[in-house]
Design an enzyme around this catalytic site. Sequence first.
Site, PDB file in Angstrom:
ATOM      1  N   MET A  36      -9.722  -0.727   2.356  1.00  0.00           N
ATOM      2  CA  MET A  36     -10.492   0.512   2.356  1.00  0.00           C
ATOM      3  C   MET A  36     -10.807   0.935   0.924  1.00  0.00           C
ATOM      4  O   MET A  36     -11.104   2.091   0.648  1.00  0.00           O
ATOM      5  CB  MET A  36      -9.749   1.619   3.100  1.00  0.00           C
ATOM      6  CG  MET A  36      -9.637   1.356   4.585  1.00  0.00           C
ATOM      7  SD  MET A  36      -9.504   2.840   5.613  1.00  0.00           S
ATOM      8  CE  MET A  36      -8.028   3.592   4.969  1.00  0.00           C
ATOM      9  N   HIS A  40      -5.553  -1.599  -5.734  1.00  0.00           N
ATOM     10  CA  HIS A  40      -4.443  -1.669  -6.681  1.00  0.00           C
ATOM     11  C   HIS A  40      -3.880  -3.091  -6.653  1.00  0.00           C
ATOM     12  O   HIS A  40      -4.420  -3.969  -5.951  1.00  0.00           O
ATOM     13  CB  HIS A  40      -3.365  -0.633  -6.338  1.00  0.00           C
ATOM     14  CG  HIS A  40      -2.934  -0.651  -4.895  1.00  0.00           C
ATOM     15  ND1 HIS A  40      -2.273  -1.718  -4.323  1.00  0.00           N
ATOM     16  CD2 HIS A  40      -3.072   0.271  -3.902  1.00  0.00           C
ATOM     17  CE1 HIS A  40      -1.999  -1.455  -3.066  1.00  0.00           C
ATOM     18  NE2 HIS A  40      -2.487  -0.264  -2.768  1.00  0.00           N
ATOM     19  N   GLY A  42      -1.443  -4.387  -5.229  1.00  0.00           N
ATOM     20  CA  GLY A  42      -1.066  -4.884  -3.913  1.00  0.00           C
ATOM     21  C   GLY A  42      -2.233  -5.556  -3.211  1.00  0.00           C
ATOM     22  O   GLY A  42      -2.092  -6.651  -2.656  1.00  0.00           O
ATOM     23  N   HIS A  43      -3.404  -4.914  -3.252  1.00  0.00           N
ATOM     24  CA  HIS A  43      -4.593  -5.528  -2.668  1.00  0.00           C
ATOM     25  C   HIS A  43      -4.938  -6.845  -3.369  1.00  0.00           C
ATOM     26  O   HIS A  43      -5.293  -7.836  -2.725  1.00  0.00           O
ATOM     27  CB  HIS A  43      -5.806  -4.601  -2.800  1.00  0.00           C
ATOM     28  CG  HIS A  43      -5.696  -3.306  -2.056  1.00  0.00           C
ATOM     29  ND1 HIS A  43      -5.542  -2.103  -2.692  1.00  0.00           N
ATOM     30  CD2 HIS A  43      -5.730  -3.048  -0.732  1.00  0.00           C
ATOM     31  CE1 HIS A  43      -5.507  -1.143  -1.786  1.00  0.00           C
ATOM     32  NE2 HIS A  43      -5.604  -1.676  -0.598  1.00  0.00           N
ATOM     33  N   GLN A  67     -10.312   5.384  12.198  1.00  0.00           N
ATOM     34  CA  GLN A  67      -8.852   5.430  12.180  1.00  0.00           C
ATOM     35  C   GLN A  67      -8.314   6.710  11.547  1.00  0.00           C
ATOM     36  O   GLN A  67      -7.111   6.843  11.330  1.00  0.00           O
ATOM     37  CB  GLN A  67      -8.269   4.202  11.477  1.00  0.00           C
ATOM     38  CG  GLN A  67      -8.524   4.121   9.985  1.00  0.00           C
ATOM     39  CD  GLN A  67      -8.170   2.753   9.433  1.00  0.00           C
ATOM     40  OE1 GLN A  67      -8.861   1.779   9.688  1.00  0.00           O
ATOM     41  NE2 GLN A  67      -7.088   2.670   8.670  1.00  0.00           N
ATOM     42  N   GLU A 154       2.526  -6.376   4.338  1.00  0.00           N
ATOM     43  CA  GLU A 154       3.601  -5.948   5.221  1.00  0.00           C
ATOM     44  C   GLU A 154       3.955  -4.468   5.060  1.00  0.00           C
ATOM     45  O   GLU A 154       4.733  -3.940   5.852  1.00  0.00           O
ATOM     46  CB  GLU A 154       4.853  -6.803   4.993  1.00  0.00           C
ATOM     47  CG  GLU A 154       4.721  -8.218   5.531  1.00  0.00           C
ATOM     48  CD  GLU A 154       6.011  -9.013   5.430  1.00  0.00           C
ATOM     49  OE1 GLU A 154       6.992  -8.492   4.838  1.00  0.00           O
ATOM     50  OE2 GLU A 154       6.041 -10.147   5.934  1.00  0.00           O
ATOM     51  N   SER A 192      -2.875   3.285  -2.145  1.00  0.00           N
ATOM     52  CA  SER A 192      -3.968   4.081  -2.703  1.00  0.00           C
ATOM     53  C   SER A 192      -3.635   5.565  -2.650  1.00  0.00           C
ATOM     54  O   SER A 192      -4.067   6.336  -3.509  1.00  0.00           O
ATOM     55  CB  SER A 192      -5.261   3.808  -1.920  1.00  0.00           C
ATOM     56  OG  SER A 192      -5.600   2.445  -1.987  1.00  0.00           O
TER      57      SER A 192
END
Length: 287
Positions: A36, A40, A42-43, A67, A154, A192
């Site tokens: 979305m 960061h 992690g993405h 969502q 995860e 985020s």
Amino acid sequence: MASHTALPVARTIADLRLTVSDWRRQGFTVGFVPTMGALHDGHLALVQEAGLRADRVVASVFVNPTQFAAHEDLDAYPRQETRDAELLAGAGCALMYAPSVEEMYPADATTTVSVGAPAEGLEGVARPEMFGGVALVVAKLLNQVRPDVAVFGEKDYQQLMVVRRLAIDLDIPTEIVGMPTVRDGHGLALSSRNAYLTGEEQTIARRLNGVLAEAAARTMTGRAVGDVEREAQEALLNAGFSHVDYVAVRKSENLRPFEGGIVDGPARVLAAAWLGRTRLIDNMAAG
């Protein structure tokens, strides 16, 4: 692809499929990471993992309205497409897919998707609109991209279970890969929504990981699940969290409760808690 290289962007399903079809003709495999935006590390780790598993990677940047509930942070959710494109290029992404809401959800669309068991409880109670929206958008994205592999983090563990069930039940041939949560140097899961936290709230937020680790360790001693959950919830409130939606110890493979209230196999400790206006979720493997 170097970070200074302009990343191609597809805005329509037709343009997306044109590019992917061209890759297929050249014999390339395709990886996919749905996001979305407001990216960061992690993405980017998900994109890099997809790049290890496929020849070309598509990443979608789409803030999915289906969502979010009416009272949630859809309008406030951070959007930074130009920066996202630069980060994706630097991580080895070959195409950014950034459709409009109208492209994803034509005005005459009526289909919904309900996954059932994996979406029930936990986030399904706290945010009842979310998993129907997630299931619909992921089903559409997987059908639009048709990737060989798709990588999910995860951190959203229940979401990963929902997506896996969706792919199995709808005979979607994409391999669904879960990647361990990426954390900052203090153990806080990257998100985020961390951008919403004040400095003081960030300090408190960094206790979440520790509380979950302590709870996971307690489950391995044979302690009753109910006691572990209650103690962890109290620990979060004592640490300064304003409200705890849940702390739950569940079976890793399907998120069902343990019969008899004692952990007797692989488990996940999952939590959702609030700091001011920011809702944080995290989870930890146990056993």
